[in-house]
Design an enzyme around this catalytic site. Structure first.
Site, short mmCIF file in Angstrom:
data_model
loop_
_atom_site.label_atom_id
_atom_site.label_comp_id
_atom_site.label_asym_id
_atom_site.label_seq_id
_atom_site.Cartn_x
_atom_site.Cartn_y
_atom_site.Cartn_z
N GLU B 283 0.84 -1.20 0.00
CA GLU B 283 0.00 0.00 0.00
C GLU B 283 0.87 1.25 0.00
OE1 GLU B 283 -3.43 -0.55 2.76
OE2 GLU B 283 -3.16 1.60 3.13
N ARG B 284 1.92 1.21 0.80
CA ARG B 284 2.81 2.37 0.91
C ARG B 284 3.57 2.61 -0.39
NH1 ARG B 284 4.59 0.62 7.02
NH2 ARG B 284 2.51 1.03 7.85
#
Lengths: 288, 430
Positions: B283-284
C-alpha cells in the site's frame, strides 16, 4: 453448399486453367471469392499527436530526439478494422507492417497487442527514414503484399507528420488494384467490399473487388485499448525483419527538403458591426 | 476480445471530438500536453511500457477530459471506469488467474500504478488504487475460494466497486484501538460500529471491514470481513467535504446490527490485524509510485509556464532563483524515484521491504508538499486559481502525509528498524 455444386462444373474447366487466378478470370461469377482474407496493415511510427512540435535549429526538420512517438492515429484505426474483420471471420490473418528504424518495432508490437497475428519490420535507419517518401513506402508495401499473397491492404489515410495522403493510392496503382480511400465503413459482400467513403460533399458508397487497397478515415471505428492479456500474448508473436533491398526497392530520395519553418503566428482578427463593413473590409484587403 | 463498453451518446460525442481535436492539431501548438512526452524508460522494459501506453490511452480518452466535471461534482463514476479498466485487464495484474487476474509480478503492477499518475485528478487515481491495492490484496492472499469468487473476482473484472473499512473516528493511526464489533450469532456475525475516511464509500458494492471478533489482545482479536454495502443496517451517513481529492467520495459509514454470514471472514478469525499489516508495504509503495508522474507533470508545466510568462521584460524562468530551485526539486524527485524502484525490485525478488516502503511513503508525502508549494509560488496569481493543475495537486497530494499511514507512523516504523525506539520496561503482571 454452393461450393460442392460448383466443383462439378468447373472441374472440366480446371483442366484448361493453370492457376487459380486463371480460373477466377474464366469463371468469376461462378467461383465464390475466398472470404478468408489475408490482410496486411501498414503502421507508421510518428511523433505523438499531443506533443508540441519544435523546428530543429538547422531548419531541416523537426526535433525528434527524446520526443514521445506513437502509432499514427489513422493506422490505429486501420489495425482495429483489420482485427474486427478477423473477429468476424472475414479475415484469417492480419500482418502488421512498418518501415523504420529499430523503434518501429514498438509500433508493430502495439499492433500485435491489438490483435494482429504477426509483424514485418522493414528496416530503414533513422537518417534515411527522414528522407523516405510515400513512393518508396508504396513500392515496399506493394512488393510485400505480392510476396505474402495478401488480399487486402489497409493503411491510415495519412500520417500526421507529413499528411501526404498518397501511400494508399500509389500502392494501389503499383499493384493495379482497386482502391477505396477515406473509408468510414467497410462491409463485406461476395468477393467484394462495400465501402462508404468520406468525401468533401458528404458520403459516397462504392464497391471494390478484392484484392484491394483501403485507407482508413477517422470515423471508421474506435480503436480498442490493447488489453493486458493481449499485450502479454503479443510477446510470443513473430516480427520478421527485412531490408528494402531484400524487396528490390531503391530508397534513394527524389526530394530534398530545403527548409522547415514554423507557420506564421496567427494574427488577431477584427470585429465589424455589420455585413456592409465586412464586405468593404474584404474588398480593401483584396480578398474579393 | 473485449471492446470498451458502450458509453452514453454524450460521452461518445465527446470522445470523437477529443480524438478529432487530437488528430487535427497534429502540427499545432499544444501547451499543456508536452508533459506526457516521454514515458520514463530505463527501468521499465518494452512490455511494461506497452501496458503503460494502453493505460495512458484509456486515461486520455475516458478519464482526463472529464476530471474537471467530476471534481466540481465531488464524484467520479467508479462503476463505468472500473468496467473499462477491468475489461482491459488492469485490475488484476498481480492477482490469481483463477479469479480473472494475470498473476504477473509486481513490476507490471508498479508500471500500472505509476501510469495512473497521468490522471489529472488525484481523487480518481485514489479511488482506483483503493480497489487494486487496499481493499483486495488480503482477499487475494488469504481468502478462500468462496471469498475470492464472491468478492475478489468481480472487483478484478470491474463489475463492482470495493472499499476498505479500517479507520474510525477514534482510531486512525491507532488501528489496534478500533471499536467496531462483530459478535457471533449462530452462523452469522452481527456488526455494530462506524467507519470514517472510507474512499469509494458512496458507490461501493462491498466493504472489507476490520472489526473486533473476539476478546483478547488487540492484535489478535480482529478479523477482516466482507460486507455487501446493501446489507440492512449499513448506512453511508455522509460524504466528507475535503480540501483535496474532491472527485473521490470519502464517506462516514454506520453499521447498526448488520448481519452477515460468518463465512464472510477473510482467512482466519482473529488474524485480520496481521493480514492488514502484511499488506501495508504494498500500500505504501503504491502511494509513493502514485506521486511520481504528477510531480513530473507539474514540473514540466511549470517550466513551460515560466518560460512564457514575462515579468520585468524577461521570462520568469530566466531568474536563476527559479531555474535553480526547479533543478533542486528535480534532483529530489529523481532520488525518490530511485528509492521507489529499488524497493519495487526487492519486492519482486521476494524480500520484505517494510523499511524501504515506509521511507518511500514518508518521502513522497513530504516531497509532494514542498514540491507543489514551491512550484505553485512560481505560477503567481494563476497558481491560486482552480484553473491550473498545480493548485489541484497542491491540495490532492497534501493527503499523502496523512492517509495510508501518517508521516509520524512511518517515522515510528523506520525507527523500529533502526532500533532507536526507547525500550519500555515490560510491566510484570501480578
Amino acid at each position: 453448399m454452393k461450393q460442392s455444386h460448383l466443383h462439378a462444373s468447373w472441374e472440366s474447366v480446371a483442366a484448361g486453367a493453370s492457376t487459380e487466378a486463371d480460373l477466377r478470370q474464366a469463371l468469376p461469377f461462378l467461383l465464390p471469392k475466398k472470404m478468408s482474407l489475408k490482410v496486411l496493415v501498414g503502421v507508421k511510427r510518428v511523433i505523438d499527436y499531443a506533443v508540441k512540435i519544435r523546428v530543429r535549429p538547422d531548419k531541416l526538420g523537426v526535433v525528434t530526439d527524446g520526443v514521445k512517438h506513437s502509432m499514427n492515429p489513422f493506422d490505429e484505426i486501420a489495425v482495429e478494422e483489420a482485427v474486427r474483420l478477423k473477429e468476424k471471420k472475414i479475415a484469417k490473418e492480419v500482418i502488421a507492417v512498418s518501415c523504420g528504424p529499430a523503434q518501429a518495432q514498438e509500433t508493430i508490437r502495439t499492433a500485435l497487442a491489438m490483435g494482429a497475428d504477426r509483424g514485418i519490420h522493414v528496416e530503414v535507419p533513422a537518417k534515411e527514414m527522414e528522407k523516405l517518401e510515400p513512393l518508396h513506402v508504396s513500392k515496399i508495401l506493394a512488393k510485400l503484399v505480392e510476396k505474402e499473397g495478401g488480399d487486402l491492404l489497409i493503411v491510415g489515410k495519412q500520417a500526421i507528420d507529413d499528411d501526404t495522403n498518397a501511400t494508399a493510392q500509389m500502392t494501389a496503382s503499383l499493384l493495379n488494384w482497386p482502391q477505396a480511400t477515406f473509408a468510414s465503413e467497410i462491409k463485406k459482400a461476395d468477393g467484394e467490399l462495400d465501402v462508404t467513403r468520406e468525401i468533401d460533399g458528404g458520403l459516397e458508397s462504392i464497391k471494390v473487388k478484392l484484392p484491394a487497397v483501403v485507407s482508413a478515415d477517422l470515423r471508421l471505428n474506435e480503436p480498442r485499448y490493447a488489453t493486458l492479456p493481449n499485450i502479454m500474448k503479443a510477446k510470443k508473436k513473430k516480427i520478421q525483419k527485412l531490408k528494402p533491398a531484400d524487396l528490390s526497392v531503391d530508397v534513394t530520395p527524389h526530394l530534398e527538403v530545403v527548409e522547415v519553418v514554423d507557420p506564421p503566428v496567427r494574427e488577431a482578427g477584427i470585429k465589424v458591426d455589420d455585413v456592409d463593413t465586412l464586405v468593404a473590409k474584404l474588398k480593401e484587403a483584396g480578398r474579393i | 476480445m473485449a471492446l470498451h463498453s458502450k458509453t452514453p451518446l454524450l460521452f461518445s460525442r465527446i470522445n470523437i471530438a477529443t480524438r478529432r481535436q487530437g488528430l487535427c492539431r497534429s502540427l499545432s501548438t499544444v501547451t499543456n500536453n508536452t508533459a506526457r512526452t516521454k514515458i520514463q524508460d530505463g527501468y521499465y522494459d518494452q512490455e511494461h511500457q506497452e501496458l503503460q501506453r494502453s493505460l495512458i490511452k484509456l486515461i486520455e480518452t475516458e478519464i482526463n477530459p472529464f476530471v474537471d466535471e467530476w471534481e466540481t461534482a465531488g464524484q467520479w463514476p467508479g462503476h463505468r471506469i472500473f468496467k473499462l479498466l477491468g475489461q482491459a485487464g488492469f485490475l488484476g495484474i498481480n492477482k490469481p488467474t483463477e479469479y480473472g487476474g494475470l498473476n504477473l509480478d509486481y513490476k507490471y503492477h508498479a508500471a500500472y500504478l505509476e501510469a495512473l499518475g497521468h490522471i489529472r485528478a488525484g481523487g480518481v487515481s485514489l479511488g482506483i488504487g483503493v480497489q487494486t491495492d487496499v481493499a483486495t490484496p488480503a482477499l487475494s492472499r488469504f481468502g478462500n475460494d468462496y471469498i475470492k469468487r464472491e468478492f475478489l473476482a468481480p472487483a478484478i473484472s470491474g463489475d463492482v466497486v470495493a472499499c476498505l473499512g479500517v479507520s474510525e473516528p477514534g482510531a486512525g493511526s491507532d488501528v489496534a484501538g478500533l471499536q467496531t464489533t462483530a459478535r457471533q450469532q449462530g452462523d452469522d456475525l452481527i456488526i455494530n460500529g462506524q467507519k470514517l475516511w472510507i474512499t469509494n464509500a458512496c458507490q461501493a458494492d462491498w466493504i472489507c471491514l476490520l472489526a473486533n471478533t473476539s476478546i483478547g489482545p488487540p492484535h489478535r482479536n480482529k478479523s477482516l470481513i466482507c460486507v455487501p454495502m446493501k446489507t440492512p443496517g449499513v448506512n453511508v451517513a455522509r460524504k466528507l467535504d475535503k480540501l483535496g481529492m474532491r472527485s473521490s467520495d470519502t464517506g462516514h459509514i454506520f453499521f447498526d446490527e448488520v448481519r452477515v454470514p460468518a463465512k464472510n471472514i477473510v482467512g482466519e478469525e482473529g488474524m485480520g490485524f496481521i493480514y492488514q499489516m502484511k499488506q501495508f508495504q504494498e500500500e505504501r509503495l503504491a502511494m509513493a509510485l502514485g506521486t511520481l508522474v504528477p510531480l513530473k507533470t507539474i514540473m514540466e508545466e511549470t517550466i513551460n509556464y515560466t518560460r512564457e510568462r514575462k515579468a520585468f521584460g524577461q521570462p520568469l524562468l530566466n531568474n536563476q532563483y527559479i531555474h535553480f530551485r526547479l533543478a533542486e526539486l528535480e534532483t529530489e524527485l529523481e532520488c525518490l524515484r530511485s528509492l521507489i524502484y529499488r524497493a519495487a525490485d526487492l519486492l519482486v525478488a521476494g524480500q520484505d521491504v517494510t523499511k524501504l516502503a515506509s521511507m518511500c511513503k514518508l518521502k513522497s508525502g513530504r516531497l509532494a508538499r514542498v514540491f507543489t508549494d514551491s512550484l505553485l509560488q512560481f505560477w503567481g496569481g494563476m497558481g491560486f486559481t482552480n484553473e491550473v493543475l498545480v493548485s489541484r495537486l497542491y491540495r490532492d497530494l497534501r493527503l499523502f502525509s496523512i492517509g495510508g499511514g501518517a508521516d509520524e507512523v512511518m517515522l515510528g516504523v523506520i525507527c523500529k528498524y533502526m532500533n532507536t525506539l526507547p525500550h519500555v520496561p515490560v510491566k510484570k503482571v501480578k
